[in-house]
Scaffold this motif. Structure first.
Motif, PDB file in Angstrom:
ATOM      1  N   HIS A 140     -23.629 -15.701  36.818  1.00  7.91           N
ATOM      2  CA  HIS A 140     -22.749 -14.751  36.140  1.00  7.91           C
ATOM      3  C   HIS A 140     -23.325 -14.518  34.751  1.00  7.91           C
ATOM      4  O   HIS A 140     -23.474 -15.457  33.966  1.00  7.91           O
ATOM      5  N   ILE A 141     -23.652 -13.277  34.432  1.00  6.54           N
ATOM      6  CA  ILE A 141     -24.314 -12.939  33.178  1.00  6.54           C
ATOM      7  C   ILE A 141     -23.386 -12.113  32.300  1.00  6.54           C
ATOM      8  O   ILE A 141     -22.914 -11.048  32.709  1.00  6.54           O
ATOM      9  N   VAL A 142     -23.131 -12.619  31.087  1.00  9.66           N
ATOM     10  CA  VAL A 142     -22.324 -11.898  30.101  1.00  9.66           C
ATOM     11  C   VAL A 142     -23.248 -11.486  28.955  1.00  9.66           C
ATOM     12  O   VAL A 142     -23.889 -12.333  28.325  1.00  9.66           O
ATOM     13  N   LEU A 143     -23.321 -10.198  28.690  1.00 11.53           N
ATOM     14  CA  LEU A 143     -24.146  -9.679  27.594  1.00 11.53           C
ATOM     15  C   LEU A 143     -23.273  -9.547  26.349  1.00 11.53           C
ATOM     16  O   LEU A 143     -22.365  -8.711  26.300  1.00 11.53           O
ATOM     17  N   GLY A 144     -23.556 -10.363  25.339  1.00  4.80           N
ATOM     18  CA  GLY A 144     -22.713 -10.412  24.151  1.00  4.80           C
ATOM     19  C   GLY A 144     -23.153  -9.461  23.060  1.00  4.80           C
ATOM     20  O   GLY A 144     -23.682  -9.879  22.024  1.00  4.80           O
ATOM     21  N   HIS A 145     -22.930  -8.185  23.288  1.00  7.51           N
ATOM     22  CA  HIS A 145     -23.327  -7.178  22.299  1.00  7.51           C
ATOM     23  C   HIS A 145     -22.428  -7.208  21.062  1.00  7.51           C
ATOM     24  O   HIS A 145     -22.891  -7.065  19.940  1.00  7.51           O
ATOM     25  N   GLY A 146     -21.133  -7.325  21.279  1.00  7.52           N
ATOM     26  CA  GLY A 146     -20.189  -7.291  20.175  1.00  7.52           C
ATOM     27  C   GLY A 146     -19.711  -5.900  19.804  1.00  7.52           C
ATOM     28  O   GLY A 146     -18.755  -5.740  19.054  1.00  7.52           O
ATOM     29  N   ARG A 147     -20.376  -4.894  20.331  1.00  6.09           N
ATOM     30  CA  ARG A 147     -19.978  -3.501  20.147  1.00  6.09           C
ATOM     31  C   ARG A 147     -20.541  -2.694  21.310  1.00  6.09           C
ATOM     32  O   ARG A 147     -21.424  -3.188  22.040  1.00  6.09           O
ATOM     33  N   PRO A 148     -20.070  -1.472  21.518  1.00  4.03           N
ATOM     34  CA  PRO A 148     -20.554  -0.715  22.682  1.00  4.03           C
ATOM     35  C   PRO A 148     -22.064  -0.488  22.613  1.00  4.03           C
ATOM     36  O   PRO A 148     -22.568   0.063  21.636  1.00  4.03           O
ATOM     37  N   PRO A 149     -22.792  -0.922  23.644  1.00  4.36           N
ATOM     38  CA  PRO A 149     -24.240  -0.745  23.660  1.00  4.36           C
ATOM     39  C   PRO A 149     -24.626   0.556  24.371  1.00  4.36           C
ATOM     40  O   PRO A 149     -23.764   1.315  24.837  1.00  4.36           O
TER      41      PRO A 149
END
Length: 249
Positions: A140-149
């Motif tokens: 399970h992969i969560v991409l932690g951008h913090g804002r819309p990428p």
């Protein structure tokens, strides 16, 4: 500025089922109550990030092994914390951390913190995610951008963190229009510095913007190494009961 309301594919935004994603508590010796609370029956918990020492650490930590084992036994995903440094960390360092998380803690996937957001960062993130999926079956992969990428990132993460920041920003935030093309299960919102009296408002914002995984806390980011996610919010019991009953607008 009005909130951008959006409708999830196949249904109304008011029907979104919300659950927790925990960005990462302090070490179990420092925050024992927090780690034990996660396995309380009825807590709508989807995954927990294990961050031993801004990564897996130099050797297996027995306290973290115990905490991760309890979560896995309770059927809760444990994700290893990988800091991408907005693209500055090399692939070899990330791969080394990922292997240690798998070998020592038997993680179910990875949270990629400080993930790039620009289109130019996509090829390296694609390379990293492909390697991680080869390392852990069903990762399970969560991409932690913090804002819309850039919308291209949605192809590579199981979930994307499209907001991480203070309540003062969240209450006026807007969802990127392209997110309406995906179900709410794909998006996460993490909010700190949020007073107790705004819980219902914050849950409405998450639902309207189509994010079904959240973590809200009254802890404040004061900088200088302070991490607002390291301890439970003062209203933990309240928010667990609200989400657990499946409230909607």
């Amino acid at each position: 500025m009005p909130h951008l309301t959006r409708t999830a594919r196949g249904g109304s935004a008011t029907g979104i089922s919300v659950g927790f994603g925990v960005p990462g508590f302090a070490h179990p010796l420092v925050a024992p109550v927090e780690w034990h609370e996660l396995t309380r029956h009825g807590t709508p918990l989807r995954w927990v990030v294990l961050n031993v020492a801004n990564g897996p650490g130099e050797r297996p930590d027995p306290h973290c092994l115990e905490a991760a084992g309890r979560l896995r036994n309770a059927g809760i995903r444990v994700l290893g914390h990988l800091d991408l440094g907005y693209g500055a960390r090399g692939f070899g360092d990330l791969a080394s951390d990922a292997h240690r998380y798998r070998d020592w803690y038997q993680v179910d996937g990875y949270s990629l913190d400080r993930c790039p957001t620009e289109r130019a960062g996509l090829p390296e993130v694609r390379r990293t995610v492909t390697a991680l999926r080869g390392l852990v079956d069903g990762a399970h992969i969560v991409l932690g951008h913090g804002r819309p990428p850039h919308p291209g990132y949605a192809e590579w993460g199981d979930q994307l963190v499209t907001f991480a920041g203070p309540w003062s920003d969240y209450r006026w935030s807007q969802a990127a229009e392209w997110t309406a093309e995906h179900p709410p299960e794909r998006f996460c919102h993490f909010v700190h510095g949020m007073p107790r009296g705004h819980l219902e408002e914050a849950l409405r914002i998450a639902r309207r913007q189509g994010a079904s995984t959240i973590y809200f806390t009254d802890r404040v980011d004061r900088g200088g190494g302070n991490d607002p996610w390291e301890s439970l919010p003062g209203y933990w019991d309240d928010i667990v009961s609200r989400i657990g009953t499946g409230i909607s607008e």
